[in-house]
Design an enzyme around this catalytic site. Structure first.
Site, short mmCIF file in Angstrom:
data_model
loop_
_atom_site.label_atom_id
_atom_site.label_comp_id
_atom_site.label_asym_id
_atom_site.label_seq_id
_atom_site.Cartn_x
_atom_site.Cartn_y
_atom_site.Cartn_z
CG ASP A 182 -7.56 -7.76 7.55
OD1 ASP A 182 -6.69 -7.64 8.43
OD2 ASP A 182 -7.68 -6.97 6.61
CB SER B 195 2.38 -7.14 9.73
OG SER B 195 3.04 -8.11 8.97
CE LYS C 61 -4.79 -8.77 12.07
NZ LYS C 61 -5.51 -9.10 10.84
CB THR C 62 -3.46 -14.38 9.87
OG1 THR C 62 -3.67 -13.03 9.43
CG2 THR C 62 -4.05 -15.34 8.84
CG HIS D 32 -7.05 -3.90 10.86
ND1 HIS D 32 -5.74 -3.53 10.83
CD2 HIS D 32 -7.20 -4.80 9.84
CE1 HIS D 32 -5.11 -4.15 9.86
NE2 HIS D 32 -5.98 -4.93 9.25
NE ARG E 156 -0.26 -8.72 2.64
CZ ARG E 156 -0.76 -8.43 3.83
NH1 ARG E 156 -1.75 -9.15 4.33
NH2 ARG E 156 -0.27 -7.43 4.53
NE ARG F 105 -2.25 -1.15 3.65
CZ ARG F 105 -1.86 -0.18 4.47
NH1 ARG F 105 -2.11 1.09 4.18
NH2 ARG F 105 -1.23 -0.47 5.59
CE LYS G 265 -6.11 -3.80 4.79
NZ LYS G 265 -6.76 -4.44 5.97
#
Length: 594
Positions: free
Chosen positions: A273, A254, A258-259, A236, A338, A72, A217
């Site tokens: 997410d 990151s 979390k994932t 988020h 990704r 991004r 996003k």
């Protein structure tokens, strides 16, 4: 370049659905051929035929490249400032909302539309955001790359044939002309990249970047305005649910896990997410997952590994030119590799992606300084403070000459997407937690026994044991002890976790070094929180004072040099009283939004 026979190209759609739209009439969009909501196989064929650098991997995923931009561009994101919405939004030196005026937005939109009108074919994806029917938003994506269309087909909620036939006027339109640069001499431009959002027009324009994450996003940024205006909290976060209906939200930047932790084989996944906490519970904004896949291994993340199959988009990965096997350890193109796939690719996904009110909120921090306990319970004030802080730490060695961990803060664990002041989101979080009896936890997935380079990373099995103890309710009946400086309530025992790990100072060989490092981290938190000193104007002085009261109480560094841990014994906020949490606005205050 390979070209397919025209007999193999899917026929264009009847363009009336597009040409009759108010957005199209205002923008001047008039494409030559329109492909609306093509199937993944059709999008595969067009991407492979017309987009260089696109390949079919050994597992059936579509691997492609996003060009020069492989992440991004937050400094190139612009929000149009207009009289109807500007008072609700957060502006200023520390806000992520860089200003643009309406005229410049329309100039960029015209540039994007002119580019799309020159293309041989334009792809349109009409789909939904938000799984809760009452909050559903109709999103239209107009783009020139088949890979972008497949990406958003995965990331949004796909309509049925009947829903598509009755789609009508979209609520939000994205014009993705990312292959064409912005005019850097246009007002407010800082480069040839520009990502522009207008709340007035309900449109987004993308120029100068083909990184697909900007579209995802962009929708999320819009939700950070629309949902709070309806007293619904956009978050988020990852989310899963247990067999008893107990819901957990996972916040983390990151590298914090979390994932990985939200993708629990024993707990169905609501989403990885983006979520909204509304009056009826939690719902996912998206129809898919967007997982960072650097270092991905089937042994540690089997659910994500198995999701990378036909229909999945892989961005900027390195693969063997003959076998088409992906090297997930490679950073040759970027570390930000990704995978975008529909949530139905996840085993045990909870469909529809809605659930009840959270029982637990877990704030994840990868503390490379090695001074935070692996788990601690937060008071309402601490929950707001640490939610606003959004802390993690990058490890040393990523830059020449950097030998110490680097503290990283991202407000509400997603600063780049915030529209309102962080205090407003934190106020809503505290109110909803109080209303529904939710407990907040701070879980450190980083280092113990010393900072990065000295200590060791807390094992994943230890973190999983802690999360299991939170879910089982085991921690509801164990004693807690306050930690110095931060005043966190750390449990004295957790099944499957060595007792000394729960007290980080006990794992350090040098108590003086521990005290100095802990105190220094406290000062970093305090300095970072100065960025939000204008919060009183958004939530009132009383609540702002409560929020600041949840932070650490570091002492002057010279005191630690002289007294070590003795200087820190009283350097902590007062321990919170037992009992249910009070709403952020006081005992009688209702839940409220922006």
């Amino acid at each position: 370049m390979l070209r397919m026979s025209s007999d193999n190209l899917p026929p264009g759609s009847d363009p009336s659905f597009l040409l009759d739209s108010r957005h199209t009439k205002e923008s001047g969009l008039s494409p030559v051929v329109v492909h609306r909501n093509l199937s993944p196989p059709q999008l595969y064929e067009l991407a492979l035929a017309f987009e260089p650098g696109t390949f079919l991997t050994s597992t059936g995923a579509l691997a492609t490249q996003s060009g020069a931009k492989m992440g991004r561009s937050p400094k190139d994101k612009r929000i149009v400032r207009d009289p109807d919405t500007e008072r609700e939004l957060w502006w200023g030196p520390y806000s992520p909302n860089y200003v643009m005026d309406d005229r410049t937005f329309l100039t960029n939109r015209e540039r994007a539309v002119d580019y799309l009108n020159t293309q041989q074919r334009v792809f349109v994806v009409d789909a939904f955001a938000n799984w809760e029917p009452a909050s559903r938003l109709k999103v239209r994506v107009v783009c020139s790359r088949a890979y972008h269309a497949l990406f958003m087909t995965n990331m949004l909620i796909r309509p049925s044939e009947q829903e598509l036939a009755e789609f009508g006027e979209p609520d939000f339109v994205i014009y993705n002309a990312g292959a064409f640069p912005a005019n850097k001499y246009t007002n407010y431009m800082t480069s040839q990249t520009s990502i522009d959002l207008s709340l007035k027009h309900r449109e987004m324009v993308i120029l100068g970047t083909m990184y697909a994450g900007e579209m995802k996003k962009g929708v999320f940024t819009l939700m950070h305005y629309l949902m709070p205006m309806q007293s619904k909290l956009s978050l988020h976060s990852g989310c899963n649910v247990g067999a008893a209906g107990d819901v957990t939200l996972f916040f983390g930047l990151s590298g914090t896990g979390k994932t990985t932790l939200s993708a629990d084989p024993h707990r169905p996944l609501i989403g990885d997410d983006e979520h909204v906490w509304g009056d009826n519970g939690v719902f996912n904004i998206e129809g898919g997952c967007y997982a960072k896949c650097i270092g991905l291994r089937p042994e540690t993340e089997p659910e994500i590994w198995d999701a990378i199959r036909f229909g999945t988009v892989l961005e900027n990965v390195d693969l063997d030119p003959c076998s088409r096997q992906v090297d997930f350890s490679s950073q040759r193109l970027t570390e930000n590799t990704r995978a975008a796939y529909p949530i139905t690719h996840m085993r045990g996904a909870h469909l529809p992606c809605t659930a009840g009110h959270p029982r637990n909120v877990v704030l994840l921090a990868c503390d490379a300084f090695g001074v935070l306990p692996p788990v601690s319970r937060l008071s309402p004030e601490q929950a707001m403070y640490h939610f606003i802080s959004g802390y993690t730490a990058k490890v040393a060695g990523t830059e020449v000459g950097v030998t110490e961990p680097v503290a990283t803060f991202s407000a509400c664990f997603g600063s780049a997407f915030l529209m309102m002041h962080p205090y407003k989101y934190a106020m809503m979080l505290a109110d909803k937690m109080a209303q529904h009896g939710t407990t907040a936890w701070l879980v450190n997935t980083g280092w113990t026994g010393g900072k990065y380079g000295v200590g060791r990373r807390i094992p994943l099995r230890t973190t999983r044991a802690i999360i299991d103890a939170i879910h089982s309710g085991e921690l509801d009946s164990v004693p807690f002890e306050p930690t110095p400086v931060f005043g966190l309530q750390a449990p004295t025992r957790v099944a499957g976790v060595a007792p000394e790990l729960l007290r980080p100072e006990a794992t350090w060989a040098d108590p003086q070094q521990f005290a100095a490092t802990l105190n220094r981290l406290g000062h970093m938190f305090v300095r970072n929180f100065e960025h939000f000193s204008d919060g009183d104007a958004f939530v009132g002085g009383m609540l702002a004072s409560r929020i600041r009261g949840g932070g650490p109480c570091p002492v002057p560094e010279e005191e630690v040099e002289q007294l070590g841990m003795r200087a820190l014994r009283t350097a902590a906020p007062a321990a919170p009283a037992d009992g249910p949490a009070a709403p952020a606005n006081g005992p009688a205050a209702p839940t409220r939004g922006g």
